[in-house]
Design a protein around this motif. Structure first.
Motif, PDB file in Angstrom:
ATOM      1  N   ASN A  16       0.805  -1.223   0.000  1.00 16.85           N
ATOM      2  CA  ASN A  16       0.000   0.000   0.000  1.00 16.85           C
ATOM      3  C   ASN A  16       0.838   1.273   0.000  1.00 16.85           C
ATOM      4  N   GLN A  17       2.165   1.119  -0.140  1.00 18.90           N
ATOM      5  CA  GLN A  17       3.027   2.299  -0.183  1.00 18.90           C
ATOM      6  C   GLN A  17       2.972   2.932  -1.563  1.00 18.90           C
ATOM      7  N   GLN A  18       3.303   4.239  -1.586  1.00 16.41           N
ATOM      8  CA  GLN A  18       3.455   4.899  -2.878  1.00 16.41           C
ATOM      9  C   GLN A  18       4.787   4.466  -3.489  1.00 16.41           C
ATOM     10  N   LEU A  19       4.769   4.198  -4.773  1.00 14.43           N
ATOM     11  CA  LEU A  19       5.977   3.746  -5.463  1.00 14.43           C
ATOM     12  C   LEU A  19       7.104   4.767  -5.280  1.00 14.43           C
ATOM     13  N   MET A  20       6.704   6.051  -5.271  1.00 18.54           N
ATOM     14  CA  MET A  20       7.683   7.136  -5.201  1.00 18.54           C
ATOM     15  C   MET A  20       8.424   7.153  -3.874  1.00 18.54           C
ATOM     16  N   SER A  21       7.786   6.618  -2.807  1.00 17.54           N
ATOM     17  CA  SER A  21       8.363   6.747  -1.473  1.00 17.54           C
ATOM     18  C   SER A  21       9.346   5.620  -1.152  1.00 17.54           C
ATOM     19  N   LEU A  22       9.520   4.668  -2.066  1.00 25.55           N
ATOM     20  CA  LEU A  22      10.375   3.513  -1.766  1.00 25.55           C
ATOM     21  C   LEU A  22      11.857   3.870  -1.851  1.00 25.55           C
ATOM     22  N   SER A  23      12.662   3.143  -1.091  1.00 26.00           N
ATOM     23  CA  SER A  23      14.111   3.295  -1.201  1.00 26.00           C
ATOM     24  C   SER A  23      14.581   2.528  -2.430  1.00 26.00           C
ATOM     25  N   GLY A  24      15.839   2.756  -2.828  1.00 23.80           N
ATOM     26  CA  GLY A  24      16.374   2.090  -4.007  1.00 23.80           C
ATOM     27  C   GLY A  24      16.264   0.570  -3.936  1.00 23.80           C
ATOM     28  N   GLY A  25      16.627   0.010  -2.766  1.00 20.27           N
ATOM     29  CA  GLY A  25      16.586  -1.442  -2.602  1.00 20.27           C
ATOM     30  C   GLY A  25      15.161  -1.974  -2.669  1.00 20.27           C
ATOM     31  N   GLN A  26      14.224  -1.252  -2.002  1.00 21.95           N
ATOM     32  CA  GLN A  26      12.813  -1.683  -2.028  1.00 21.95           C
ATOM     33  C   GLN A  26      12.261  -1.662  -3.447  1.00 21.95           C
ATOM     34  N   LEU A  27      12.627  -0.613  -4.189  1.00 17.52           N
ATOM     35  CA  LEU A  27      12.126  -0.484  -5.556  1.00 17.52           C
ATOM     36  C   LEU A  27      12.640  -1.637  -6.426  1.00 17.52           C
ATOM     37  N   GLN A  28      13.924  -2.002  -6.244  1.00 17.01           N
ATOM     38  CA  GLN A  28      14.478  -3.144  -6.977  1.00 17.01           C
ATOM     39  C   GLN A  28      13.634  -4.389  -6.733  1.00 17.01           C
ATOM     40  N   ARG A  29      13.254  -4.610  -5.462  1.00 13.94           N
ATOM     41  CA  ARG A  29      12.491  -5.806  -5.127  1.00 13.94           C
ATOM     42  C   ARG A  29      11.090  -5.768  -5.731  1.00 13.94           C
ATOM     43  N   VAL A  30      10.493  -4.582  -5.725  1.00 15.26           N
ATOM     44  CA  VAL A  30       9.163  -4.449  -6.331  1.00 15.26           C
ATOM     45  C   VAL A  30       9.252  -4.727  -7.833  1.00 15.26           C
ATOM     46  N   LEU A  31      10.313  -4.203  -8.471  1.00 12.51           N
ATOM     47  CA  LEU A  31      10.504  -4.445  -9.904  1.00 12.51           C
ATOM     48  C   LEU A  31      10.683  -5.936 -10.174  1.00 12.51           C
ATOM     49  N   LEU A  32      11.407  -6.601  -9.269  1.00 12.94           N
ATOM     50  CA  LEU A  32      11.603  -8.040  -9.436  1.00 12.94           C
ATOM     51  C   LEU A  32      10.267  -8.775  -9.309  1.00 12.94           C
ATOM     52  N   ALA A  33       9.475  -8.396  -8.288  1.00 16.40           N
ATOM     53  CA  ALA A  33       8.166  -9.030  -8.101  1.00 16.40           C
ATOM     54  C   ALA A  33       7.295  -8.847  -9.338  1.00 16.40           C
TER      55      ALA A  33
END
Lengths: 243, 276
Positions: free
Chosen positions: A113-130
């Motif tokens: 439920n987080q905003q994509l913009m608020s993620l850290s670099g590492g979190q964003l990598q994981r979301v992209l992987l998912a």
């Protein structure tokens, strides 16, 4: 065969970026690409998804090929509000159970439920992987996936990739700048510098003069010392780490 | 019911607001504001064309805006920056349009009506064109929504999923041309972009997903159209500009409310922490 390039050359404007690339990837295989900055690693991955047209040569994709692509970085414009959950549903919707499963697989279960913009670099990598995993790929393209992760995070990420690969039985082409990891754990390495300068097992690549010239190693370097340590093990017995 | 010009005007405004809302969001997200401007300016050439050939206004404007959209899409990234190309084409088209209108003998047209719109003169045919165009745009954008959204977020991710970002961009520019063509009667060439961008920008701070932003923009645009119409009736002010004034006021008001709400939220939070 999943994907094969024959005599692939890419130019951007008039500048040749890649020259005469011959690579063949089979199902379930993991290929690691290394090379200095500006050696055309990202360009190679982008040509595989069709973002860049070959100026020469060709790319053959097997009919059932489904690609999961994780770009090096994703710039999210602050004008575009979007939650992780919504982002994972692009371009097609998936059941929430699948989304939760792949987020867990990628190691980021509670970000939905987080905003994509608020993620850290590492979190964003994981979301992209998912998101890439939700496409049920048989070929996963990862462009420097451990960028923005610390040492421990990177090690965990590589373990996750291994697990995912076994679970989905998909092939992986991964760009990495993490020589330590590559020399220790990779199965097949391609060393790129505009063209393929050497490829094969890490031992073969590590001992080639092209590789040593490219990365500026002398005989005492840690990585190489570690590599010879490993190859010593190999000679003394069939000790093989699960990769 | 449609015999009352105020009702026709209100319906026209609401129709344009609905079509403009999702497109306006894409213009904001893709930073294409200038593109909307350019298409609208080029529409003046379309007005001249329809007057010369005595075809319906809508047809000429649509043709020129479509042409403009397609040419700019194709030429972009070939030696000139996008905004340079748009500047050359849009203002040339506007100038040629204005000059050719002046050569038309026997035709006296009210240029102001095209620059600022004449929503009170909307007839039943106009209303049909506006709503037809609006529905068409909503269908196109709705049908391509996910593909458009992913192409906007990252073209490479779209490609890897088998979507062509170039094709999606073309779809978007065509939809934009249609909106410009139907909105010209309502707010005019100079104010169309305001109806596209300001409702979307107003909705931004209060939305968590792209869909809520588009829906909110539609509601804001529709309310502003109706309110603007009432105000202009009361104060006898030009209607198109009054509608845009209301949208602009909403933009400022929403932002002020948002800032105050956030400050109060932060204060409550610290007070709670102090109590604990």
């Amino acid at each position: 065969m999943l994907l094969q390039t024959r005599a692939l050359s890419i130019r951007i404007g008039n500048k040749p970026i890649l020259e005469n690339i011959n690579v063949r990837v089979d199902p379930g295989e993991i290929v690691t690409i290394i090379g200095p900055n500006g050696s055309g690693k990202s360009t190679f991955l982008r040509s595989l998804i069709g973002a860049l047209a070959p100026s020469h040569g060709q790319i053959t994709r097997s009919p059932g090929l489904s690609i999961g692509y994780v770009p090096q970085r994703l710039h999210i414009d602050e004008t575009l509000p979007i939650t992780v959950k919504r982002f994972l549903q692009l371009p097609k919707t998936s059941p929430l159970a699948d989304i939760r499963e792949q987020m867990a697989n990628a190691g980021a279960p509670d970000l939905l439920n987080q905003q994509l913009m608020s993620l850290s670099g590492g979190q964003l990598q994981r979301v992209l992987l998912a998101r890439a995993l939700l496409e049920k790929p048989n070929l996963l393209l990862l462009d420097e996936p451990t960028q923005g992760l610390d040492h421990r995070g990177a090690a965990a990420f590589y373990r996750q990739i291994d697990g995912i690969r076994q679970q989905l039985n998909c092939a992986v082409i991964m760009v990495s700048h993490d020589l330590q990891y590559v020399m220790r754990r990779a199965e097949r390495v391609i060393c790129l510098n505009g063209t393929i300068c050497c490829e094969g097992k890490p031992e073969t690549v590590g001992s080639s003069s092209e590789f040593q010239a490219l990365f500026g190693f002398d005989g005492d370097d840690d990585t190489l010392a570690f590599y010879s340590h490993r190859s010593h093990h190999h000679e003394s017995g069939p000790v093989r780490e699960a990769v | 019911m449609l015999d009352d010009f105020m009702i026709r005007a209100a319906l026209a405004g609401v129709g344009v607001a609905f079509a403009a809302a999702p497109l306006g969001c894409f213009i904001v997200w893709r930073r294409m504001a200038y593109f909307g401007d350019a298409t609208a300016h080029a529409a003046m050439l379309g007005v001249a064309l329809s007057l010369t050939l005595s075809t319906p206004m809508f047809a000429g404007v649509l043709l020129v805006s479509l042409l403009m959209a397609v040419i700019v899409s194709t030429l972009s990234g070939r030696g000139y920056a996008m905004d340079t190309l748009l500047g050359v084409m849009a203002h040339s088209a506007l100038a040629v349009g204005l000059v050719s209108v002046s050569f038309l003998s026997g035709v006296r047209i009210d240029l102001m009506a095209y620059l600022f719109g004449d929503i009170l003169a909307v007839g039943k045919t106009d209303l049909a064109i506006i709503w037809g165009g609006a529905l068409l745009v909503l269908i196109i954008v709705g049908y391509r929504w996910s593909a458009l959204l992913l192409s906007t977020l990252n073209p490479d991710l779209a490609l890897a999923s088998g979507i062509s970002p170039r094709r999606e961009e073309l779809v978007l520019t065509i939809a934009l041309a249609i909106v410009v063509a139907v909105a010209i009667k309502v707010v005019g060439v100079l104010l169309i972009v305001a109806m596209l961008i300001i409702p979307a920008a107003t909705a931004r701070r209060f939305s968590r997903t792209p869909e809520t932003m588009a829906l909110m923009a539609a509601v804001i645009g529709a309310c502003a159209s109706v309110a603007g119409l009432r105000f202009s009736y009361h104060f006898d002010s030009p209607t198109g500009p009054t509608i845009v004034c209301v949208v602009a006021f909403l933009f400022i008001a929403f932002n002020v409310v948002h800032t105050i709400a956030r400050r109060m939220g932060a204060k409550l939070k610290t007070r709670r922490q102090v109590h604990e």
